[in-house]
Design an enzyme around this catalytic site. Structure first.
Site, PDB file in Angstrom:
ATOM      1  N   ASP A 284     -15.079 -18.532  10.450  1.00  0.00           N
ATOM      2  CA  ASP A 284     -14.070 -19.438  10.718  1.00  0.00           C
ATOM      3  C   ASP A 284     -14.206 -19.459  11.962  1.00  0.00           C
ATOM      4  OD1 ASP A 284     -12.349 -21.480  10.130  1.00  0.00           O
ATOM      5  OD2 ASP A 284     -10.652 -20.149   9.707  1.00  0.00           O
TER       6      ASP A 284
ATOM      7  N   ASN B 174     -15.570 -22.293  13.865  1.00  0.00           N
ATOM      8  CA  ASN B 174     -16.373 -23.167  14.890  1.00  0.00           C
ATOM      9  C   ASN B 174     -15.840 -24.279  15.358  1.00  0.00           C
ATOM     10  OD1 ASN B 174     -18.135 -21.379  13.386  1.00  0.00           O
ATOM     11  ND2 ASN B 174     -19.061 -23.074  12.105  1.00  0.00           N
ATOM     12  N   GLY B 175     -14.950 -24.811  14.958  1.00  0.00           N
ATOM     13  CA  GLY B 175     -14.353 -26.168  15.375  1.00  0.00           C
ATOM     14  C   GLY B 175     -13.485 -25.920  16.862  1.00  0.00           C
ATOM     15  N   ARG B 176     -12.730 -24.804  16.783  1.00  0.00           N
ATOM     16  CA  ARG B 176     -11.867 -24.360  17.744  1.00  0.00           C
ATOM     17  C   ARG B 176     -12.804 -23.908  18.978  1.00  0.00           C
ATOM     18  NH1 ARG B 176      -8.135 -20.536  14.118  1.00  0.00           N
ATOM     19  NH2 ARG B 176      -9.686 -21.190  12.544  1.00  0.00           N
ATOM     20  N   TRP B 177     -13.780 -23.230  18.592  1.00  0.00           N
ATOM     21  CA  TRP B 177     -14.884 -22.679  19.630  1.00  0.00           C
ATOM     22  C   TRP B 177     -15.280 -23.808  20.351  1.00  0.00           C
ATOM     23  CZ3 TRP B 177     -20.065 -23.743  21.047  1.00  0.00           C
ATOM     24  CH2 TRP B 177     -20.515 -22.558  21.940  1.00  0.00           C
TER      25      TRP B 177
ATOM     26  N   HIS C 238     -20.419 -25.635  15.357  1.00  0.00           N
ATOM     27  CA  HIS C 238     -21.154 -25.340  13.838  1.00  0.00           C
ATOM     28  C   HIS C 238     -22.665 -24.979  14.362  1.00  0.00           C
ATOM     29  CE1 HIS C 238     -18.073 -26.627  11.460  1.00  0.00           C
ATOM     30  NE2 HIS C 238     -18.201 -28.063  11.544  1.00  0.00           N
TER      31      HIS C 238
ATOM     32  N   SER D  97     -16.957 -24.749   1.801  1.00  0.00           N
ATOM     33  CA  SER D  97     -15.998 -24.509   0.448  1.00  0.00           C
ATOM     34  C   SER D  97     -16.027 -25.687  -0.189  1.00  0.00           C
ATOM     35  CB  SER D  97     -14.849 -23.973   1.047  1.00  0.00           C
ATOM     36  OG  SER D  97     -13.855 -25.001   1.542  1.00  0.00           O
TER      37      SER D  97
ATOM     38  N   LEU E 177     -32.541  -6.850   2.685  1.00  0.00           N
ATOM     39  CA  LEU E 177     -31.164  -7.308   2.530  1.00  0.00           C
ATOM     40  C   LEU E 177     -31.227  -8.456   1.626  1.00  0.00           C
ATOM     41  CD1 LEU E 177     -28.157  -7.597   4.238  1.00  0.00           C
ATOM     42  CD2 LEU E 177     -29.568  -9.287   5.533  1.00  0.00           C
TER      43      LEU E 177
HETATM   44  C1  IPE Z   1     -13.027 -21.427   4.968  1.00  0.00           C
HETATM   45  O1  IPE Z   1     -12.722 -22.012   6.155  1.00  0.00           O
HETATM   46  C2  IPE Z   1     -14.264 -21.778   4.566  1.00  0.00           C
HETATM   47  C3  IPE Z   1     -15.459 -21.555   5.078  1.00  0.00           C
HETATM   48  C4  IPE Z   1     -15.479 -20.557   6.178  1.00  0.00           C
HETATM   49  C5  IPE Z   1     -16.726 -21.874   4.599  1.00  0.00           C
HETATM   50  P1  IPE Z   1     -11.641 -23.227   6.181  1.00  0.00           P
HETATM   51  O2  IPE Z   1     -11.574 -23.590   7.971  1.00  0.00           O
HETATM   52  O3  IPE Z   1     -12.352 -24.258   5.619  1.00  0.00           O
HETATM   53  O4  IPE Z   1     -10.418 -22.739   5.691  1.00  0.00           O
HETATM   54  P2  IPE Z   1      -8.849 -23.017   5.856  1.00  0.00           P
HETATM   55  O5  IPE Z   1      -8.655 -24.559   5.490  1.00  0.00           O
HETATM   56  O6  IPE Z   1      -8.360 -22.907   7.319  1.00  0.00           O
HETATM   57  O7  IPE Z   1      -8.153 -22.436   4.948  1.00  0.00           O
HETATM   58  C1  IPE Z   2     -15.772 -22.718   9.979  1.00  0.00           C
HETATM   59  O1  IPE Z   2     -15.515 -23.289  11.128  1.00  0.00           O
HETATM   60  C2  IPE Z   2     -16.913 -23.657   9.380  1.00  0.00           C
HETATM   61  C3  IPE Z   2     -16.735 -24.396   8.013  1.00  0.00           C
HETATM   62  C4  IPE Z   2     -15.642 -24.044   7.347  1.00  0.00           C
HETATM   63  C5  IPE Z   2     -17.694 -25.159   7.502  1.00  0.00           C
HETATM   64  P1  IPE Z   2     -14.380 -24.128  11.070  1.00  0.00           P
HETATM   65  O2  IPE Z   2     -14.900 -25.558  11.049  1.00  0.00           O
HETATM   66  O3  IPE Z   2     -13.354 -24.004  10.051  1.00  0.00           O
HETATM   67  O4  IPE Z   2     -13.572 -24.111  12.366  1.00  0.00           O
HETATM   68  P2  IPE Z   2     -11.998 -24.274  12.770  1.00  0.00           P
HETATM   69  O5  IPE Z   2     -11.259 -23.656  11.861  1.00  0.00           O
HETATM   70  O6  IPE Z   2     -11.524 -25.727  12.789  1.00  0.00           O
HETATM   71  O7  IPE Z   2     -11.886 -23.796  14.338  1.00  0.00           O
HETATM   72 MG    MG Z   3     -11.549 -23.028   9.921  1.00  0.00          MG
END
Ligand code: IPE
Ligand code: IPE
Ligand code: MG
Length: 240
Positions: A12, A14-17, A29, A57, A123
């Site tokens: 989790d 990626n977006g914030r990064w 991503h 997910s 693995l």
């Molecule tokens: C969980 O992350 C799903 C994956 C890492 C693939 P999300 O970013 O989708 O989860 P929520 O929405 O914060 O619970």
């Molecule tokens: C996890 O990073 C990747 C997926 C869920 C596909 P996010 O995309 O959820 O990143 P945040 O939570 O917005 O930072």
């Molecule tokens: Mg997320």
């Protein structure tokens, strides 16, 4: 020291990064894919037999269409670029989750990678793609109900072992350790059945920054835990 057979990671942040760097989310991503490579290598070096990564997910379909499209393009790129290396390093790749909502290109790329690496034993890298634990559990219940209606099994026969055998994880041990990155402390519909007794480790590191030392921190934390599974710790056991 606790032995470890299976590490599962909710990747989790990626977006914030990307947002922290003033970049579009997809850049996060893309950087996340590099973190996957690093983590797989680190897991190999530590002789971890099974590594499960939650990549997409069932609920992630709710994201904007262009983000989903880019994510699947990155999965395909990862599979194409990494296939030789996976084979050379003895890494078996498999994906679990639904496939009926993927394009034929994505299904084809997954099947090619699964087939090419199926004999690898160093693995087992498992990718959760369009995976949701509740859906998986309901599907298993539906299959068992159908079998019962058709007289192939009786309700009295249904136990935890039979139920587990209906899940995508039937061939792998339950995760010993579930790591979630980016400081969030929830499971987000990940391995709800299989993680019943997993140790949980929450790392503040955003997934694209996750590296060998973060994995080692999580493993050190895991090894320091006392796993009891409802019993008493060894030292506290007294003869009956
Ligand atoms: C969980 O992350 C799903 C994956 C890492 C693939 P999300 O970013 O989708 O989860 P929520 O929405 O914060 O619970
Ligand atoms: C996890 O990073 C990747 C997926 C869920 C596909 P996010 O995309 O959820 O990143 P945040 O939570 O917005 O930072
Ligand atoms: Mg997320």
């Amino acid at each position: 020291m606790n032995s470890i057979q299976h590490v599962a990671i909710i990747m989790d942040g990626n977006g914030r990064w990307a947002e922290q760097r003033g970049m579009p989310r997809w850049k996060g991503h893309e950087a996340g894919a590099r973190a996957v490579r690093r983590t797989v290598e680190a897991a190999c070096r530590r002789d971890i037999p099974v590594l499960t990564l939650f990549a997409f997910s069932s609920e992630n379909w709710k994201r904007p269409e262009h983000e989903v499209r880019i994510l699947f393009r990155l999965f395909q790129k990862y599979l194409a670029e990494e296939l030789d290396e996976l084979q050379e390093n003895g890494i078996r790749l498999s994906a679990f989750g639904r496939r009926d909502r993927f394009s034929t290109e994505v299904v084809g790329a997954l099947e090619r990678a699964e087939t090419a690496t199926r004999h690898c034993t160093r693995l087992h890298l498992r990718l959760g793609l369009d995976y949701g634990a509740r859906y998986e559990i309901v599907e298993a219940a539906r299959t068992l109900a159908l079998q019962a209606v058709r007289g192939k099994t009786s309700p009295a026969e249904i136990d935890e072992a039979l139920f587990s055998g209906m899940l995508s994880s039937r061939d792998v041990p339950d995760p010993d350790l579930v790591i979630r990155t980016a400081g969030e402390q929830r499971l987000s519909n990940f391995l709800l059945w299989q993680a019943a007794y997993a140790e949980l480790h929450f790392s503040p590191t955003l997934w694209p920054d996750f590296g060998e030392s973060d994995l080692q921190n999580a493993l050190d934390d895991y090894h320091a835990r006392t796993r009891k599974f409802g019993a008493l710790p060894c030292a506290a056991r007294v003869p009956a």
